[in-house]
Design a protein around this motif. Structure first.
Motif, PDB file in Angstrom:
ATOM      1  N   SER A  84      35.528   9.687  66.030  1.00 32.49           N
ATOM      2  CA  SER A  84      35.932  11.081  65.876  1.00 32.49           C
ATOM      3  C   SER A  84      36.510  11.569  67.191  1.00 32.49           C
ATOM      4  CB  SER A  84      34.728  11.953  65.484  1.00 32.49           C
ATOM      5  OG  SER A  84      33.825  12.062  66.576  1.00 32.49           O
ATOM      6  N   SER A  85      36.901  12.834  67.217  1.00 29.12           N
ATOM      7  CA  SER A  85      37.428  13.401  68.459  1.00 29.12           C
ATOM      8  C   SER A  85      36.333  13.547  69.508  1.00 29.12           C
ATOM      9  CB  SER A  85      38.074  14.762  68.179  1.00 29.12           C
ATOM     10  OG  SER A  85      37.116  15.659  67.642  1.00 29.12           O
ATOM     11  N   ALA A 109      43.155  16.751  66.439  1.00 25.09           N
ATOM     12  CA  ALA A 109      42.348  16.081  67.468  1.00 25.09           C
ATOM     13  C   ALA A 109      41.945  14.683  67.029  1.00 25.09           C
ATOM     14  CB  ALA A 109      41.115  16.923  67.786  1.00 25.09           C
ATOM     15  N   LEU A 110      41.512  14.532  65.767  1.00 26.23           N
ATOM     16  CA  LEU A 110      41.130  13.208  65.276  1.00 26.23           C
ATOM     17  C   LEU A 110      42.338  12.284  65.219  1.00 26.23           C
ATOM     18  CD1 LEU A 110      39.224  11.138  64.033  1.00 26.23           C
ATOM     19  CD2 LEU A 110      39.653  12.190  61.790  1.00 26.23           C
ATOM     20  N   PHE A 204      45.948   7.514  57.078  1.00 23.72           N
ATOM     21  CA  PHE A 204      44.663   6.852  57.298  1.00 23.72           C
ATOM     22  C   PHE A 204      43.517   7.857  57.153  1.00 23.72           C
ATOM     23  CE2 PHE A 204      41.898   4.435  60.570  1.00 23.72           C
ATOM     24  CZ  PHE A 204      41.352   3.632  59.579  1.00 23.72           C
ATOM     25  N   VAL A 205      43.696   9.031  57.734  1.00 21.16           N
ATOM     26  CA  VAL A 205      42.676  10.074  57.625  1.00 21.16           C
ATOM     27  C   VAL A 205      42.574  10.578  56.184  1.00 21.16           C
ATOM     28  CG1 VAL A 205      42.043  12.413  58.350  1.00 21.16           C
ATOM     29  CG2 VAL A 205      42.873  10.776  60.037  1.00 21.16           C
ATOM     30  N   MET A 206      43.705  10.789  55.527  1.00 22.94           N
ATOM     31  CA  MET A 206      43.696  11.251  54.140  1.00 22.94           C
ATOM     32  C   MET A 206      42.897  10.308  53.249  1.00 22.94           C
ATOM     33  SD  MET A 206      47.602  12.616  53.433  1.00 22.94           S
ATOM     34  CE  MET A 206      47.306  12.928  51.688  1.00 22.94           C
ATOM     35  N   PRO A 226      35.195  18.995  60.873  1.00 21.91           N
ATOM     36  CA  PRO A 226      36.396  18.147  60.956  1.00 21.91           C
ATOM     37  C   PRO A 226      36.116  16.775  60.368  1.00 21.91           C
ATOM     38  CG  PRO A 226      35.342  18.334  63.101  1.00 21.91           C
ATOM     39  CD  PRO A 226      34.630  19.297  62.193  1.00 21.91           C
ATOM     40  N   PRO A 227      37.146  16.063  59.918  1.00 23.98           N
ATOM     41  CA  PRO A 227      36.938  14.735  59.346  1.00 23.98           C
ATOM     42  C   PRO A 227      36.507  13.726  60.410  1.00 23.98           C
ATOM     43  CG  PRO A 227      39.280  15.202  59.563  1.00 23.98           C
ATOM     44  CD  PRO A 227      38.559  16.468  59.907  1.00 23.98           C
TER      45      PRO A 227
END
Length: 465
Positions: A84-85, A109-110, A204-206, A226-227
């Motif tokens: 993560s961030s 940020a991520l 990738f995050v999605m 946040p993810p």
């Protein structure tokens, strides 16, 4: 959180080497390195499950090599292994300049952390990030050629959603990310850390990230968490009838079986109660029609407005426009909104009920409605729009709803009967490409929901003639 459904093909002697333990033969180097990395970060994997690629449609998955009972821990991921961030090696830079990285998505940020770690040869997460698929493997519609996207997904709402995504991604990169990257030339290289890499990390995050739920007492007061990227958990595929679920605890995240899992069965997580258009848009796959119990279709709110203009005609055009303005001012409808229809009825009941009610009012009724600010004592009990309730609606409401459904179905083009025939013929459907099969199942799921809703409105109207 991989992208296609997987079939499990387990030969006991191959899968266990005749020893009852999973054999490592046949696993590619990337997966073996990931397994070694998991051990090094104290990610604990149950001996009853094994990472696998053999016999699966997609690249990787998790399958049972022994019978598993409900409530068993399949693996646990320590919090310091999450990416993560906060955990990235550039966390101090991201924290120091957090204000400059704020954006509408809340993901910047991520994503910046991922861009750095993905290209850093000494990244702690290098074996994990090696699993990140190429765009053609991820196969989200944002990576399809625009012509193919429009042709295959016409009427589904996905092309419009992707168009908005791509606009926002480019805007976010140019206005927020690029200035940050340029301000840190020792960390980022403009030739390497490009818009294309940013888009890949967005995908990738999605498709792979998780979001920790807020505590109940914070749900109404705080923005969503946040993810975060959760190694191992994101290898599991999704089906609506899943058999495992991720639980968040103070020290670690645990994947727990939610029902018995038989030896040889794949372990499936859930990404939520998602319709096929959402699965394709965000994850790059669909569940075969009619397997997805959460499938849904949409009627654009503006389509209902167009239907009202047609139903009530030119003589009452000004009154229809006035009614629509009232609905917009009350925030019950909007230019970008949609009414969501599930298999058992309307999911956005309050909005559609109010829209049908107001659009079918007389001018005097509309004035009373405005004076009462839309509030009526007996409204709450009558707002149900289940399939059973729809057939009992006032005939004019059903007429208006039916016309909006016809306009919506017309947006799919003249393919509906061909789609049904194609889906019913396994020989024909087997000749389709992967994207064509996804699109076919998506279109058939949506149009079948809309056609059923149309039958409910038309059938009752016919019975009263």
């Amino acid at each position: 959180m991989s992208q296609v459904h997987k079939r499990v093909k387990v030969d006991d002697e191959v899968a266990t080497g005749g020893t009852g333990k999973a054999s490592r033969h046949g696993l590619d180097d990337i997966l073996q390195e990931f397994e070694s990395w998991c051990s090094s970060v104290n990610l604990e994997l149950s001996p009853k499950v094994v990472l696998s690629e053999d016999g699966l449609v997609d690249r990787y998955g998790l399958q049972a090599v022994e019978n598993i009972s409900e409530g068993e821990v399949l693996f646990s991921v320590p919090r310091d292994a999450l990416l993560s961030s906060v955990t990235t090696s550039i966390s101090q830079v991201l924290e120091k300049e957090a204000a400059s990285l704020k954006s509408q998505s809340g993901w910047v940020a991520l994503i910046v952390a991922l861009m750095y770690e993905f290209t850093c040869p000494n990244s702690r997460w290098k074996p994990y990030l090696a699993l990140c698929p190429e765009p053609d493997q991820l196969d989200l519609p944002m990576f399809w050629p625009e012509e193919e996207r429009k042709r295959l997904l016409r009427g589904t709402g996905v092309p419009e959603a992707v168009h908005l995504d791509l606009e926002n991604i480019e805007l976010e990169f140019n206005s927020v990310v690029q200035p940050f990257l340029a301000a840190h030339p020792t960390l980022f290289d403009s030739k390497q850390h490009t818009l294309n890499l940013y888009k890949r990390m967005v995908a990738f995050v999605m498709a792979y990230s998780f979001q920790e739920p807020l505590e109940e007492e914070d749900e109404d007061e705080k923005d969503p968490n946040p993810p975060i990227m959760v190694p191992m958990a994101d290898i599991l595929n999704h089906v609506s009838n899943h058999n495992a679920n991720l639980e968040f605890t103070k020290d670690c995240l645990k994947m727990i079986s939610t029902r018995p899992i038989a030896k040889g069965e794949e372990v499936y997580n859930t990404y939520g109660d998602l319709a096929n258009w959402q699965l394709l848009h965000m994850y790059g796959f669909v569940e075969p029609h009619p397997a997805n119990n959460n499938d849904a279709a949409e009627i654009q709110m503006t389509t209902l407005y167009k239907a009202a203009l047609q139903v009530f005609g030119e003589s009452r055009k000004q009154l229809v426009e006035k009614k629509w303005k009232v609905l917009c001012e009350m925030l019950l409808v909007g230019e970008e909104g949609a009414f969501v229809i599930g298999r058992e009825g309307v999911l956005t009941e309050e909005e559609l009920y109010a829209a049908l009610k107001v659009l079918c009012m007389s001018e005097d009724e509309l004035e009373d409605y405005q004076e009462n600010e839309g509030w009526e004592e007996d409204d709450a009990a009558d707002e149900s729009l289940t399939n059973e309730a729809i057939v009992e609606l006032h005939p004019m409401w059903r007429t208006l709803l039916a016309e909006s459904i016809r306009l919506t179905l017309a947006a799919y083009g003249p393919v509906q009967k061909e789609d049904e025939a194609m889906l019913a013929d396994p020989v024909l459907s087997a000749k389709l490409s992967r994207r064509e099969r996804y699109a076919l199942n998506l279109r058939c799921g949506q149009t079948s929901i809309l056609q059923n809703l149309l039958r409910l409105t038309e059938g009752q109207l016919m019975a009263q003639v």
